[in-house]
Design an enzyme around this catalytic site. Sequence first.
Site, mmCIF file in Angstrom:
data_model
loop_
_atom_site.group_PDB
_atom_site.id
_atom_site.type_symbol
_atom_site.label_atom_id
_atom_site.label_comp_id
_atom_site.label_asym_id
_atom_site.label_seq_id
_atom_site.Cartn_x
_atom_site.Cartn_y
_atom_site.Cartn_z
ATOM 1 C CD GLU A 1 42.224 59.314 -11.529
ATOM 2 O OE1 GLU A 1 41.372 59.452 -12.459
ATOM 3 O OE2 GLU A 1 43.114 58.381 -11.523
ATOM 4 C CD GLU B 1 43.315 54.939 -9.299
ATOM 5 O OE1 GLU B 1 43.455 54.827 -10.597
ATOM 6 O OE2 GLU B 1 42.273 55.664 -8.753
#
Length: 507
Positions: free
Chosen positions: A177, A296
């Site tokens: 991320e 995720e």
Amino acid sequence: MANETVKAKMVVDKEFQISEIDPRVYGSFIEHLGRAVYGGIYEPDHPTADDKGFRQDVIDLVKELQVPIVRYPGGNMVSAYNWEDGVGPKEDRPKRLELAWRVTETNQVGTNEFVDWAKAANTDVMMAVNLGTRGIDAARNLLEYCNHPGGTYWSDLRKSHGYENPHNIKTWCLGNEMDGPWQVGQKTAYEYGRLAYETAKAMRLVDPEIELVSCGSSNSNMPTFPSWEAETLEHTYEVADYISLHQYYGNRSGDTANYLAKSMDMENFIQTVIATCDYIKAKKRSKKNMYLSFDEWNVWFHSNEQDREIDPWTVAPPQLEDVYTFEDALLVSSMLNTMLRHSDRVKVACMAQLVNVIAPIMTENGGAAWKQTIFYPYFYTSVYGRGVALNPVVSSPKYDSKDFTDVPYLDPSVVYNEEKEELVVFATNRHLEKPLEVDIDVRSFEGYEVVEHIVLENEDAKAVNLAGQENVKPHANGESYLDDGKLVGIFPKFSWNMIRLKKANRN
């Protein structure tokens, strides 16, 4: 008439193949966060703990799910993690301030311990490297430590730590991320693309056999989505095998009909990332496809308020411990269906996470482990969703909700296992009040018979499972029958279903 059925149709043909399903789409994720590691997979004082401190009751549940790969050690945590802190004699390992979740990391579990746990749980490791505070050097050294046979500094250090044979970890994430302002070491798309490219180049020199995952956007609501994907792939397209997608959903407004439609947002997210990848492929005149790692995904919103009350710098406090409802399990089933319908491009996926932290498995410290509501669609899809994904032609009545239009009540995925001569239909009925009667044309599966119809249903959308109190669990009394090449399935209102057919008279 509340019980009046709504009718839908589906055509399933063994020629309508999407692709072989990569088993890694049923992967999961363990981060050094909350009680995922300490009190989750690792609790040396637990009655079921093995000689390495791992909870056997948790390992048994992970084995039941047949999880093929587990991403580790993060997550946000990896962006300020020094992997060297987690190897070598435990008594020499430093305690560190863990900046992502503002806890104290004891480093009693690290790379080698996690590899040991993965072997015990019959799963592979998907390792992430720190591209936040670190970069090329730490990544190549960790890879050498894990995968090089011996005769060099880092591989011999592994041997001195008691691991003679290399770990042979084959799937690696290039950071986590990195577009997120919450990330330690956040990067611009250009900064990340350059760093990821150079890190990948070095890692492939150490071990040419590895597969690499380039960071996509942290979620589809990021202001830079999908330009982040386009700009980073300009750099990483030829060195990475996958680009990552992350997405969580919640029902903060309490609107169940709208909530169950959120898998359509996931569908749009996947299609947008595929389109962006293919644009870069065309732009580069490349011959390779970029595949997707949805590493995720889950429901996450229940625990947000209590997580704000945790004192900083404690050790393994309960964080992100969502207690899942029945309706959460239905959305999870639709998210799984969505990924299976894109099995030609989504090759890896990780339900985040596996134990205690937004997880299908929960534990009490020193006590029991139990199954959350979301365990069940994950379990059945993982165990029976192996083979080739078929493209069902669906005709279903639809509804509109606050954020979505034309939401089909019937949300299916279909898997054909030629070796087992087995056809499996997974189907979510989003209708909150009426059963769906679905006519499924299965004429190309002559001689098949229904062997099982599993149903997950509950009158209470907010029903939850707790230790010793399983209020949401499946039953095997589903109503379905074959009639002249047609499979008729009755899917109760607001339910998830699995119908399994097998070739008759097969020894």
